[in-house]
Design a protein around this motif. Sequence first.
Motif, PDB file in Angstrom:
ATOM      1  N   ILE A 182       0.846  -1.201   0.000  1.00 26.03           N
ATOM      2  CA  ILE A 182       0.000   0.000   0.000  1.00 26.03           C
ATOM      3  C   ILE A 182       0.880   1.249   0.000  1.00 26.03           C
ATOM      4  O   ILE A 182       0.603   2.206  -0.721  1.00 26.03           O
ATOM      5  CB  ILE A 182      -0.970  -0.015   1.200  1.00 26.03           C
ATOM      6  CG1 ILE A 182      -2.043  -1.083   0.984  1.00 26.03           C
ATOM      7  CG2 ILE A 182      -1.614   1.355   1.408  1.00 26.03           C
ATOM      8  CD1 ILE A 182      -2.922  -1.334   2.194  1.00 26.03           C
ATOM      9  N   GLY A 183       1.940   1.236   0.784  1.00 27.74           N
ATOM     10  CA  GLY A 183       2.872   2.367   0.801  1.00 27.74           C
ATOM     11  C   GLY A 183       3.519   2.587  -0.554  1.00 27.74           C
ATOM     12  O   GLY A 183       3.619   3.721  -1.035  1.00 27.74           O
ATOM     13  N   GLN A 184       3.958   1.508  -1.192  1.00 27.60           N
ATOM     14  CA  GLN A 184       4.589   1.627  -2.507  1.00 27.60           C
ATOM     15  C   GLN A 184       3.601   2.143  -3.545  1.00 27.60           C
ATOM     16  O   GLN A 184       3.936   3.001  -4.359  1.00 27.60           O
ATOM     17  CB  GLN A 184       5.154   0.275  -2.946  1.00 27.60           C
ATOM     18  CG  GLN A 184       6.382  -0.135  -2.180  1.00 27.60           C
ATOM     19  CD  GLN A 184       6.877  -1.519  -2.573  1.00 27.60           C
ATOM     20  OE1 GLN A 184       6.164  -2.302  -3.194  1.00 27.60           O
ATOM     21  NE2 GLN A 184       8.104  -1.816  -2.206  1.00 27.60           N
ATOM     22  N   LEU A 185       2.382   1.623  -3.529  1.00 22.81           N
ATOM     23  CA  LEU A 185       1.373   2.094  -4.476  1.00 22.81           C
ATOM     24  C   LEU A 185       1.045   3.569  -4.255  1.00 22.81           C
ATOM     25  O   LEU A 185       0.861   4.324  -5.212  1.00 22.81           O
ATOM     26  CB  LEU A 185       0.101   1.249  -4.370  1.00 22.81           C
ATOM     27  CG  LEU A 185       0.187  -0.140  -4.988  1.00 22.81           C
ATOM     28  CD1 LEU A 185      -1.075  -0.941  -4.666  1.00 22.81           C
ATOM     29  CD2 LEU A 185       0.392  -0.059  -6.489  1.00 22.81           C
ATOM     30  N   SER A 186       0.981   3.985  -3.006  1.00 25.79           N
ATOM     31  CA  SER A 186       0.713   5.396  -2.701  1.00 25.79           C
ATOM     32  C   SER A 186       1.797   6.297  -3.259  1.00 25.79           C
ATOM     33  O   SER A 186       1.518   7.342  -3.852  1.00 25.79           O
ATOM     34  CB  SER A 186       0.605   5.606  -1.187  1.00 25.79           C
ATOM     35  OG  SER A 186      -0.429   4.840  -0.646  1.00 25.79           O
ATOM     36  N   ILE A 187       3.045   5.897  -3.087  1.00 22.05           N
ATOM     37  CA  ILE A 187       4.168   6.686  -3.604  1.00 22.05           C
ATOM     38  C   ILE A 187       4.148   6.704  -5.128  1.00 22.05           C
ATOM     39  O   ILE A 187       4.370   7.746  -5.755  1.00 22.05           O
ATOM     40  CB  ILE A 187       5.504   6.153  -3.055  1.00 22.05           C
ATOM     41  CG1 ILE A 187       5.594   6.463  -1.563  1.00 22.05           C
ATOM     42  CG2 ILE A 187       6.688   6.744  -3.803  1.00 22.05           C
ATOM     43  CD1 ILE A 187       6.740   5.817  -0.855  1.00 22.05           C
ATOM     44  N   ILE A 243       1.539   6.351  -7.132  1.00 20.51           N
ATOM     45  CA  ILE A 243       0.428   7.183  -7.596  1.00 20.51           C
ATOM     46  C   ILE A 243       0.770   8.659  -7.440  1.00 20.51           C
ATOM     47  O   ILE A 243       0.543   9.460  -8.351  1.00 20.51           O
ATOM     48  CB  ILE A 243      -0.876   6.818  -6.844  1.00 20.51           C
ATOM     49  CG1 ILE A 243      -1.345   5.434  -7.289  1.00 20.51           C
ATOM     50  CG2 ILE A 243      -1.957   7.866  -7.063  1.00 20.51           C
ATOM     51  CD1 ILE A 243      -2.450   4.846  -6.428  1.00 20.51           C
ATOM     52  N   ALA A 244       1.341   9.027  -6.289  1.00 23.24           N
ATOM     53  CA  ALA A 244       1.724  10.422  -6.074  1.00 23.24           C
ATOM     54  C   ALA A 244       2.787  10.859  -7.083  1.00 23.24           C
ATOM     55  O   ALA A 244       2.713  11.966  -7.635  1.00 23.24           O
ATOM     56  CB  ALA A 244       2.239  10.610  -4.643  1.00 23.24           C
TER      57      ALA A 244
END
Length: 116
Positions: free
Chosen positions: A68-73, A75-76
């Motif tokens: 989830i952290g990797q996907l958030s980064i 996407i940002a």
Amino acid sequence: MEPLIALSIVWIALEKILLKKPSKWRFLVVFTFGLLHGLGFASVLSYYGLPKDNFISLLLAFNIGVEIGQLSILIAAFVLVDLIFKKFFKIEKIGTPASIIIGSIGLFWFIERVFF
């Protein structure tokens, strides 16, 4: 494991700088480097220790959190590149300098972990 992770960053940067397009083996390279990075996380987890009674659920929760952290980064970063950089820069022109900077940081991390 940490020096190999740093070298994987250097490898991808060099591939971006030297090759015009990704090699046909890119999927294998990404898979292998993903395993290296996973082993790095596993070594950190083994350092802190996980309770034996909830091992699977804790490991699964940790991995889901990392993803989830990797996907958030990602996407940002995608939104940042799409909204800002495309208006001011040609992506093709900043790819090589960005790869040089990222590869240099990876090389520094490798040297730091091996020699210091």
